[in-house]
Motif scaffolding. Structure first.
Motif, short mmCIF file in Angstrom:
data_model
loop_
_atom_site.label_atom_id
_atom_site.label_comp_id
_atom_site.label_asym_id
_atom_site.label_seq_id
_atom_site.Cartn_x
_atom_site.Cartn_y
_atom_site.Cartn_z
N TYR A 125 6.52 -0.35 6.56
CA TYR A 125 6.34 -1.17 5.58
C TYR A 125 7.54 -1.75 4.99
O TYR A 125 8.78 -0.84 5.29
N THR A 131 0.39 -1.64 -0.39
CA THR A 131 -0.53 -0.50 0.26
C THR A 131 0.87 1.66 0.12
O THR A 131 0.46 2.18 -0.45
N ASP A 132 1.90 0.96 0.42
CA ASP A 132 3.41 2.67 0.20
C ASP A 132 2.26 3.83 1.05
O ASP A 132 2.66 4.66 0.13
S1 SF4 Z 1 2.18 -1.25 6.75
FE1 SF4 Z 1 2.50 0.70 6.05
S2 SF4 Z 1 2.07 1.21 4.42
FE2 SF4 Z 1 1.30 -0.92 4.95
S3 SF4 Z 1 -1.43 -0.16 4.67
FE3 SF4 Z 1 -0.03 0.25 7.06
S4 SF4 Z 1 0.27 2.22 7.09
FE4 SF4 Z 1 0.14 1.76 4.97
#
Ligand code: SF4
Length: 726
Positions: free
Chosen positions: A438, A430-431
């Motif tokens: 992430y 999802t970046d």
């Molecule tokens: S892990 Fe980070 S990039 Fe992935 S959905 Fe959650 S907040 Fe967004």
């Protein structure tokens, strides 16, 4: 200085304020005096510290700076050493040189006369602030001369003012225990009186947070106020929080944020004849310092080039300032007008004339009738809430929010939960630009736990006392719904712990991957053992902001709809907010009102948790770093708007333990989780940490009774006095 005349309060009033006035109100009262005196001007110095020796014949119990002669790191600074260090400092545009250190016969009056002369010659125009009354009294005695002659000789060599150290606490009941070998209170006061008579200005410290009682603090301030009435020679009062290391004086904890704010505010309110109140960043978290500059403090000390005493006391280096620009930026971030000066508040070359600076801007008053209506029990609409968030003094918001807290969660308990955060995977597609946690699937940093590993980690957490497990992770296309069902059912069947897990974003992603409805996905997760949902992934529930910070993530209405579905099948949830992405006050209020409207319909939210955005190591620039004052303002407005959400959780993970504690005075009723482990926020470099004993101490020091709770806010145990020394 303007012609403001500060009202004088009695010792009895001072004791009553220190013991009984709600913290937000006390902060507001002290801040009003500070603004009447200095407007939004806040002073700082660019100082270098020269501590001639850490050997000392006095060997105070509370001092962690002195070293025994045979210690590897014991040192004495020769005049040649001093010359080398002063040479280096010549290009640092210093305003101050602070010379303070241990007392040994070798460093006699002649040594200091030569040292000050050398410093005056090598650092022209720099204020030479030096030595404590204890050192001056000792050197004079050692030389067989009077304090007056000693001061006259040092002054002739460039000595400009006396730092306020060595005062500790004047009251004999305390002084005989903490400074047995130090000069008596009256001797300390006499050294400063003599200096004032010689036209040498001085500062005065007060070391608090060890074995003293409230009455001893008021007594200390009273003696300073009396001498000031006589001489007028003091410039700044400097409350110094004792740096506890568990050994010295058997004191376990450094005074908490609430205590530091209360003592600083009282110092401002009581010392009606002192121009300045200074607190030193060396001794506290910067977020707390920011709040203190709105609680009566108009001076934050200086840069800490080569500062060794606080360092020896265990003050973390991370919070020190090493450049004047850093301090300027810090003060502007808190709405102050930075004034670079020296420790006698003199005009510094290249700096605007303080007296000529225009008064601060006029403050709005249109917030007052709105807040009065809220205090009388009215419900806030979005427009009024926006005015309060933008214009009302945060201390006033806090005062009313604390009253609302008592309506929502009456009584003296403040709760916390013993929990663990566990991330199944950091792989995410999802970046989000604000996320430092992430990893891309192909990244070396990427990891994914097996269901067996998840259950094992949860088992260990429960063995350590965790009653709640919060499992979240990235949106990893390799992890299907059955993976989560295995994890949840494995925990349900093998560990006695409440499963408060998975964010709406993860659940929406899983439903899409499985090609099923959100509700069906929720039902399957519930059947596998999911008991409630944390409100992660909400950030700001305004799509204009979401499109910018997380274009691929759940939209606002989808997040709200999913929570409504969860509530409809009996899954309680919390709601969160991350602010500081550049959203407007109105957009923050829009977020709160959307949650309130859903709560009106479902009643499914148990708590609300706001925290500030930490931009470090993320792909998102931060228009303005959110500080401790912004946080307390957000907590207070949340309590006032969310009149149907019972619990408001403080957030030590992003705000630090001290400012989170202050949130308990601004409408919060819960200190959040002990957490054991946390990866998402710490990925941005923030590394606050607390254990259960510290959480209990923070709650107790805020004047509440600590109580461990379940995820659903049932009380597991109340910590009575037996916990005080645990
Ligand atoms: S892990 Fe980070 S990039 Fe992935 S959905 Fe959650 S907040 Fe967004």
């Amino acid at each position: 200085m303007n012609d403001f005349v500060q009202e004088r309060i009695s010792d009895a009033e001072a004791l009553d304020l220190l013991r009984n006035m709600p913290t937000a109100e006390l902060m507001g009262r002290a801040d009003a005096i500070r603004r009447a005196r200095h407007g939004n001007k806040t002073y700082y110095v660019h100082s270098h510290n020269l501590n001639p020796t850490n050997l000392c014949v006095v060997k105070c119990k509370l001092c962690s700076f002195w070293r025994p002669e045979n210690a590897k790191d014991a040192y004495i600074t020769t005049l040649e050493d001093a010359r080398v260090r002063l040479e280096k400092a010549q290009n640092w545009n210093l305003t101050d040189l602070h010379i303070v250190g241990g007392m040994i016969p070798e460093l006699d009056i002649a040594y200091y006369e030569r040292l000050f002369s050398l410093a005056r010659e090598m650092l022209p125009g720099v204020l030479l602030q030096g030595m404590t009354a204890v050192e001056i009294h000792w050197i004079a005695g050692n030389a067989g001369i009077s304090v007056r002659e000693c001061l006259e000789r040092l002054h002739a060599c460039g000595f400009g003012s006396i730092s306020g150290g060595g005062a500790e606490i004047f009251h004999p009941d305390v002084r005989k225990k903490i400074a047995t070998t130090k000069i008596l209170a009256q001797q300390w006061l006499d050294v400063h009186r003599t200096a004032h008579e010689l036209g040498i200005p001085t500062n005065a410290t007060m070391l608090f947070g060890h074995i003293e009682k409230d009455g001893h603090l008021v007594d200390h301030l009273a003696r300073l106020r009396a001498l000031q009435d006589e001489t007028g020679g003091f410039l700044a009062a400097i409350p110094l929080p004792f740096q506890a290391n568990g050994r010295a004086l058997g004191v376990r904890y450094t005074p908490t944020g609430d205590r530091q704010v209360r003592v600083a505010a009282l110092t401002r309110i009581y010392l009606d004849n002192f121009p300045h109140v200074r607190m030193l960043v060396n001794y506290m978290d910067r977020k707390l310092l920011g709040v203190l500059t709105h609680s009566g403090v108009d001076d934050i000390g200086g840069t800490s080039l080569d500062e060794r005493i606080a360092k020896a006391g265990g003050a973390p280096q991370s919070q020190k300032f090493f450049a004047a620009e850093e301090m300027e930026e810090f003060l502007r971030n808190h709405g102050h007008r930075p004034v670079l000066t020296n420790s006698v508040y003199g005009q510094v070359q290249g700096q605007p004339d303080v007296a000529a600076l225009p008064p601060s801007s006029v403050v709005s008053t249109r917030w007052k009738p709105i807040l009065d209506r809220v205090e009388a029990g009215g419900r806030l609409d979005a427009g009024d809430a926006t005015i309060l968030l933008e214009e009302a003094p945060f201390q006033e918001l806090g005062r009313v929010a604390a009253l609302r807290r008592q309506e929502a969660v009456p009584g003296e308990l403040a709760t916390y939960v013993f929990d663990k955060n566990l991330n199944t995977t950091n792989v995410c597609v999802t970046d989000c630009k604000f996320c430092a946690f992430y990893a891309k699937p192909e990244s070396k940093r990427a990891y994914t736990l097996t269901p067996e590993q998840v259950v094992e980690k949860v088992k260990r957490a429960a063995e350590k006392g965790a009653t709640q497990i919060l499992i979240q992770g990235g949106l990893n296309p390799d992890l299907k719904l059955d993976y989560y069902e295995q994890c949840l059912s494995g925990i349900r069947d093998n560990v006695d712990i409440w499963i408060h897990s998975m964010s709406p974003t993860e659940i929406e992603f899983l439903a899409q991957e499985e090609g099923i409805s959100i509700k069906e996905c929720l039902v399957r997760l519930k059947n596998a053992g999911l008991q409630s949902l944390p409100g992660g992934g909400a950030e700001i529930l305004v799509d204009d902001i979401r499109r910018r910070i997380s274009p691929k993530k759940t939209r606002s209405q989808a997040w709200l709809d999913l929570m409504e579905d969860a509530h409809s099948i009996g899954l309680k949830t919390t709601a969160t907010m991350v602010y500081g992405f550049g959203e407007t006050a109105a957009q923050r209020i829009e977020h709160l009102v959307k949650i309130r409207e859903l709560q009106d319909r479902t009643g499914g939210f148990t708590a609300f948790i706001p925290w500030s955005f930490s931009p470090n190591k993320t792909d998102l620039d931060c228009p303005r770093l959110q500080n401790g004052v912004d946080y307390l303002r957000m907590i207070a407005i949340a309590r006032l708007v969310l009149d149907n959400v019972p619990h408001l959780q403080a957030g030590w993970v992003t705000e630090g333990p001290d400012v989170a504690q202050l949130a308990l005075q601004f409408g919060a009723d819960d200190y959040g989780g002990v957490l054991m482990t946390e990866e998402v926020v710490s990925a941005t470099g923030l590394d606050y940490g607390v254990n259960e004993a510290q959480v209990v101490n923070m709650i107790r020091e805020a004047g509440y009774v600590p109580a461990q709770r379940t995820t659903q806010y049932d009380i597991i145990r109340v910590h009575g006095a037996e916990w005080a020394e645990a």
